[in-house]
Scaffold this active site. Structure first.
Site, PDB file in Angstrom:
ATOM      1  N   SER A 182      26.269   9.814  58.040  1.00 53.29           N
ATOM      2  CA  SER A 182      25.806   8.764  57.138  1.00 53.29           C
ATOM      3  C   SER A 182      25.447   9.354  55.772  1.00 53.29           C
ATOM      4  O   SER A 182      26.327   9.850  55.068  1.00 53.29           O
ATOM      5  CB  SER A 182      24.632   8.012  57.778  1.00 53.29           C
ATOM      6  N   ASP A 287      31.624  -0.244  62.513  1.00 47.59           N
ATOM      7  CA  ASP A 287      30.701   0.055  61.421  1.00 47.59           C
ATOM      8  C   ASP A 287      30.995  -0.859  60.237  1.00 47.59           C
ATOM      9  O   ASP A 287      32.167  -1.078  59.879  1.00 47.59           O
ATOM     10  CB  ASP A 287      30.892   1.516  61.016  1.00 47.59           C
ATOM     11  N   HIS A 317      27.824   2.273  63.713  1.00 46.21           N
ATOM     12  CA  HIS A 317      27.233   3.273  62.833  1.00 46.21           C
ATOM     13  C   HIS A 317      26.167   4.073  63.584  1.00 46.21           C
ATOM     14  O   HIS A 317      25.329   3.524  64.285  1.00 46.21           O
ATOM     15  CB  HIS A 317      26.610   2.571  61.621  1.00 46.21           C
TER      16      HIS A 317
END
Length: 343
Positions: A182, A287, A317
């Site tokens: 991320s 995601d 995610h």
């Protein structure tokens, strides 16, 4: 999809003169109307499914890499290769945690569990590094801190032997990888760009690759997958937008170069030299960032860069962070191991 809690909505200012909450992210970070920040170190709101992997042959220790800002990293070393001589030197995986540039640390149990698996099963010497968090320290602070971590590692490699005994015994400085999930994936991109553009020389280190787990990029024009993210999705567009508000410089939009790698002011991919490393991108197809990540990979390829995209069907995610011992994470480890040792 993940089951992370939904971030609280921005508070509506009341009539009282006292400062009020204008942004509340998981109850961990609160931005007040006077600019002050309340921050908790209790990350129990972030679930860990399956617990920490037991009995992995890994040892770890914490090291300060930046005295000025008191920044630390946690070094993980497989005990099966400790002191094993040159033929058993390990690749070095420098890992930056996720959290939208606003949350977390290598000490959070989710990231600790993942680092244990990476060190034991790749195998690799894993350096899981902290960086300054927003909104107290807005971007590009985190990117500059990541550069400092690599400068520290370069100084270690330049010493003879390396100042740290674990690095001296176990690190193959010719196989260094920048990685992260991320926000850490975003950091990995920017470190690769700074190196590829000549801004961040690393010799005698060799940056052998970049491993991005669902990199956290943004932009003002929403992609289809971002637009389709339900308002109540815990790890969806609403949360990502909130974190960009907290992380970017005041007044900046999501087309700031720290968020959007193709925005005005970004280094054109075609200008990057041969030191820009091969890239592995891991992309969960559920995601909200799925389309943005696919576009990033397409542009890397169009610029002639070596990039591999691996899509994880049915995953959302941060699945490796939420469930580091799940089946999807097992496959993720296999993919990274192949890239690091065979790519």
């Amino acid at each position: 999809m993940s089951s992370w809690p939904t971030p609280a909505a921005s508070a509506v200012p009341g009539s009282a003169a006292a400062p009020h909450v204008v942004e509340d992210c998981f109850g961990v970070v609160q931005l007040l109307s006077d600019g002050t920040v309340r921050r908790s170190t209790d990350y129990s709101v972030l679930p860990l499914v399956g617990g920490v992997p037991p009995d992995l042959p890994v040892e770890w220790k914490d090291i300060v890499y930046d005295d000025t800002h008191g920044l630390r990293l946690r070094m993980y070393r497989p005990t099966t290769t400790a002191g094993g001589g040159e033929k058993n030197k390990l690749p070095v995986l420098v890992y930056f945690h996720g959290g939208g540039f606003c949350l977390a640390s290598f000490e959070v149990i989710n990231f600790h569990a993942g680092a244990l698996r990476l060190a034991a099963e790749i195998p690799a010497l894993v350096l899981s590094a902290d960086y300054r968090l927003a909104p107290e320290h807005r971007l590009p602070a985190a990117l500059d801190d990541a550069e400092s971590a690599f400068s520290w590692l370069r100084a270690q490699a330049a010493a003879s032997p390396a100042a740290d005994p674990w690095l001296a015994e176990s690190a193959d400085f010719g196989r260094v990888f920048v990685s992260g999930d991320s926000a850490g994936g975003n950091i990995s991109h920017h470190i690769s760009v700074r190196h590829g553009s000549g801004r961040l020389p690393l010799g005698p280190l060799r940056l052998a690759g970049c491993v991005m787990l669902w990199p956290y990029f943004g932009g003002e024009a929403p992609t289809p997958s971002e637009a389709a993210s339900p308002p109540g999705e815990p790890m969806g567009t609403a949360l990502f937008d909130q974190m960009w508000r907290l992380a970017l410089p005041p007044g900046a939009t999501k087309d700031h170069p720290a968020a959007n790698p193709f925005a005005p002011g970004s280094v054109p991919l075609g200008d990057l030299g041969d030191t820009f490393p091969p890239v592995l991108v891991l992309d969960p197809d559920q995601d909200a960032l799925h389309d943005r990540v696919a576009d990033y990979v397409a542009r890397l390829r169009a610029a002639g860069k070596a990039v591999e995209l691996v899509v994880f069907p049915g995953q959302g995610h941060a699945f490796f962070v939420r469930e580091p011992c799940g089946e999807g994470s097992d496959e993720l480890i296999r993919v990274i191991r192949r890239f690091v040792h065979g790519g």
